[in-house]
Design a protein around this motif. Structure first.
Motif, mmCIF file in Angstrom:
data_model
loop_
_atom_site.group_PDB
_atom_site.id
_atom_site.type_symbol
_atom_site.label_atom_id
_atom_site.label_comp_id
_atom_site.label_asym_id
_atom_site.label_seq_id
_atom_site.Cartn_x
_atom_site.Cartn_y
_atom_site.Cartn_z
ATOM 1 N N GLU A 123 -6.634 5.478 -17.554
ATOM 2 C CA GLU A 123 -7.634 4.616 -17.941
ATOM 3 C C GLU A 123 -8.607 3.806 -17.170
ATOM 4 N N ASN A 124 -7.452 4.220 -15.563
ATOM 5 C CA ASN A 124 -8.063 4.053 -14.674
ATOM 6 C C ASN A 124 -9.609 5.559 -13.784
ATOM 7 N N TRP A 125 -9.016 6.336 -14.365
ATOM 8 C CA TRP A 125 -9.963 7.429 -13.718
ATOM 9 C C TRP A 125 -11.481 7.002 -14.013
ATOM 10 N N ARG A 126 -12.007 6.562 -15.047
ATOM 11 C CA ARG A 126 -13.128 6.133 -15.871
ATOM 12 C C ARG A 126 -14.081 5.432 -14.493
ATOM 13 N N ARG A 127 -13.189 5.296 -13.383
ATOM 14 C CA ARG A 127 -13.957 4.141 -12.309
ATOM 15 C C ARG A 127 -14.808 5.006 -11.187
ATOM 16 N N PRO A 128 -16.019 4.229 -10.467
ATOM 17 C CA PRO A 128 -16.456 5.047 -9.757
ATOM 18 C C PRO A 128 -15.359 6.090 -8.706
ATOM 19 N N LYS A 129 -15.340 7.026 -8.365
ATOM 20 C CA LYS A 129 -15.026 7.539 -7.024
ATOM 21 C C LYS A 129 -14.347 7.073 -6.326
ATOM 22 N N GLU A 130 -15.673 6.362 -5.982
ATOM 23 C CA GLU A 130 -15.358 5.825 -4.528
ATOM 24 C C GLU A 130 -13.720 4.732 -4.749
ATOM 25 N N GLU A 131 -14.218 4.038 -5.706
ATOM 26 C CA GLU A 131 -12.750 3.016 -6.042
ATOM 27 C C GLU A 131 -11.563 3.720 -5.924
ATOM 28 N N VAL A 132 -11.761 5.172 -7.305
ATOM 29 C CA VAL A 132 -10.709 5.634 -7.720
ATOM 30 C C VAL A 132 -10.185 6.390 -6.071
ATOM 31 N N ASP A 133 -11.012 7.212 -5.034
ATOM 32 C CA ASP A 133 -10.166 7.124 -4.108
ATOM 33 C C ASP A 133 -9.167 5.933 -2.832
ATOM 34 N N ALA A 134 -10.581 5.360 -2.800
ATOM 35 C CA ALA A 134 -10.288 4.500 -2.149
ATOM 36 C C ALA A 134 -8.149 3.821 -2.529
ATOM 37 N N ILE A 135 -8.883 3.928 -4.416
ATOM 38 C CA ILE A 135 -7.187 2.997 -4.329
ATOM 39 C C ILE A 135 -6.085 3.681 -4.278
ATOM 40 N N MET A 136 -6.862 5.762 -4.310
ATOM 41 C CA MET A 136 -5.386 6.427 -4.057
ATOM 42 C C MET A 136 -5.037 6.686 -2.271
ATOM 43 N N ASN A 137 -6.322 6.454 -1.317
ATOM 44 C CA ASN A 137 -5.847 5.893 -0.359
ATOM 45 C C ASN A 137 -5.009 4.944 0.610
ATOM 46 N N ILE A 138 -5.060 3.683 -0.750
ATOM 47 C CA ILE A 138 -4.340 2.327 -0.311
ATOM 48 C C ILE A 138 -3.358 2.965 -1.134
ATOM 49 N N PHE A 139 -2.650 3.165 -1.592
ATOM 50 C CA PHE A 139 -1.663 4.146 -2.232
ATOM 51 C C PHE A 139 -0.865 4.843 -1.171
ATOM 52 N N ARG A 140 -1.287 6.315 -0.862
ATOM 53 C CA ARG A 140 -1.170 6.882 0.364
ATOM 54 C C ARG A 140 -0.551 6.182 1.406
ATOM 55 N N ASP A 141 -1.375 4.947 2.226
ATOM 56 C CA ASP A 141 -0.461 4.140 3.159
ATOM 57 C C ASP A 141 0.231 2.733 2.573
ATOM 58 N N TYR A 142 0.884 2.597 1.329
ATOM 59 C CA TYR A 142 2.348 2.548 0.970
ATOM 60 C C TYR A 142 3.061 3.091 0.684
ATOM 61 N N LEU A 143 3.105 3.793 0.627
ATOM 62 C CA LEU A 143 3.709 5.167 0.331
ATOM 63 C C LEU A 143 4.564 6.186 1.681
ATOM 64 N N LYS A 144 3.578 5.270 3.186
ATOM 65 C CA LYS A 144 4.538 6.130 4.190
ATOM 66 C C LYS A 144 4.849 5.023 5.041
ATOM 67 N N ASP A 145 4.546 3.814 4.412
ATOM 68 C CA ASP A 145 5.471 2.789 5.264
ATOM 69 C C ASP A 145 6.567 2.402 4.077
ATOM 70 N N SER A 146 7.328 2.808 2.645
ATOM 71 C CA SER A 146 7.741 2.739 2.067
ATOM 72 C C SER A 146 8.896 2.398 2.649
ATOM 73 N N ALA A 147 9.664 3.484 3.438
ATOM 74 C CA ALA A 147 11.014 2.595 4.070
ATOM 75 C C ALA A 147 11.068 1.464 4.538
ATOM 76 N N ASN A 148 10.242 0.707 4.021
ATOM 77 C CA ASN A 148 10.489 -0.696 4.775
ATOM 78 C C ASN A 148 11.711 -1.206 3.451
ATOM 79 N N PHE A 149 11.536 -0.879 2.781
ATOM 80 C CA PHE A 149 11.901 -1.120 1.230
ATOM 81 C C PHE A 149 13.772 -0.574 0.995
#
Ligand code: IPE
Ligand code: IPE
Ligand code: MG
Length: 240
Positions: free
Chosen positions: A72-98
């Motif tokens: 349901e979170n796709w219903r949010r404004p595009k800018e917010e969804v894009d920002a969440i996706m970018n945070i997710f990208r950064d997190y995944l690139k960094d996930s070797a930490n785990f």
């Protein structure tokens, strides 16, 4: 009570849930309270997730499922969804930490609805951490409990399982969480008292713990309180 005394009490006198699930809610309100853009709240929430996952690993929780993005979170404004996706990208690139911390990372949800590059990063993160033997983190991304049941039913029909052979186990073995147990404890911060389409099949007998704390402010002490309260619950499963 000193930290060491408390730690002793934790390991000796209580039962840890095997599987804790958390609805990481309240990022937007956390940012608003600080006159920051909602995006800053999501960044703080992502940081908090890493902290709480590490804490769960430290105290010996086996499974942690976190609700990060709903169908349901796709219903949010595009800018917010894009920002969440970018945070997710950064997190995944960094996930070797785990990986270096012996934490396994997997995803539940409909990943076909995610951007291509993120799907690849998700697969890479899962591959990189597959041999970890500590905490197993399952991140719910583009996850909806109803959507999960729709996908499970489609698979059951595709496999042509006869109607009279369908049991609760058939459903449990076709949902995203098929490889791990149902959560004993579901935590929702941010003062909301609902599931918002999270683990609707799996939560049939879960204990719920709510708090007004907004997710970026959630602390290991809050988690400890939730586990302590869980220990006071009388789980009857319909019996006496
Ligand atoms: C949870 O925080 C994160 C996501 C749903 C992606 P919210 O963004 O829902 O925060 P509030 O509920 O608006 O405060
Ligand atoms: C639930 O929070 C989803 C996540 C935390 C990822 P929401 O903020 O989307 O839920 P509602 O809209 O308040 O029910
Ligand atoms: Mg919310």
């Amino acid at each position: 009570m000193s930290f060491f005394k408390r730690k002793k009490q934790i390991t000796e006198n209580r039962t840890l849930p095997t599987h804790i699930a958390i609805i990481m809610d309240g990022n937007g309100r956390w940012a608003k309270k600080r006159s920051l853009p909602r995006t800053a709240g999501h960044a703080a929430g992502s940081k908090k997730f890493k902290e709480i996952a590490r804490y769960c690993n430290k105290i010996g929780i086996k499974y942690l499922t976190v609700y990060a993005f709903s169908t349901e979170n796709w219903r949010r404004p595009k800018e917010e969804v894009d920002a969440i996706m970018n945070i997710f990208r950064d997190y995944l690139k960094d996930s070797a930490n785990f990986k270096s911390e012996n934490i396994m990372l997997k995803f539940i949800g409909d990943r076909s609805g995610m951007p291509e590059d993120i799907i690849k990063l998700m697969a890479q993160a899962e591959y990189d951490s597959k041999d970890a033997t500590g905490l197993r983190v399952y991140m719910a991304i583009n996850y909806g409990g109803r959507d999960e049941l729709v996908h499970a039913l489609r698979d059951i029909v595709r496999e042509a399982i006869p109607a009279e052979e369908i049991t609760e186990d058939t459903i449990s073995s076709h949902i995203y969480t098929r490889e791990y147990p149902d959560p004993e404890l579901i935590i929702r911060p941010s003062g909301e008292y609902r599931l918002s389409n999270f683990l609707i099949w799996q939560s049939a007998y879960s204990e719920f713990w709510f708090s007004d704390v907004l997710w970026p402010d959630f602390s290991s002490d809050d988690l400890e309180r939730a586990i302590d309260d869980y220990n006071k619950r009388n789980r009857r499963f319909g019996g006496v």
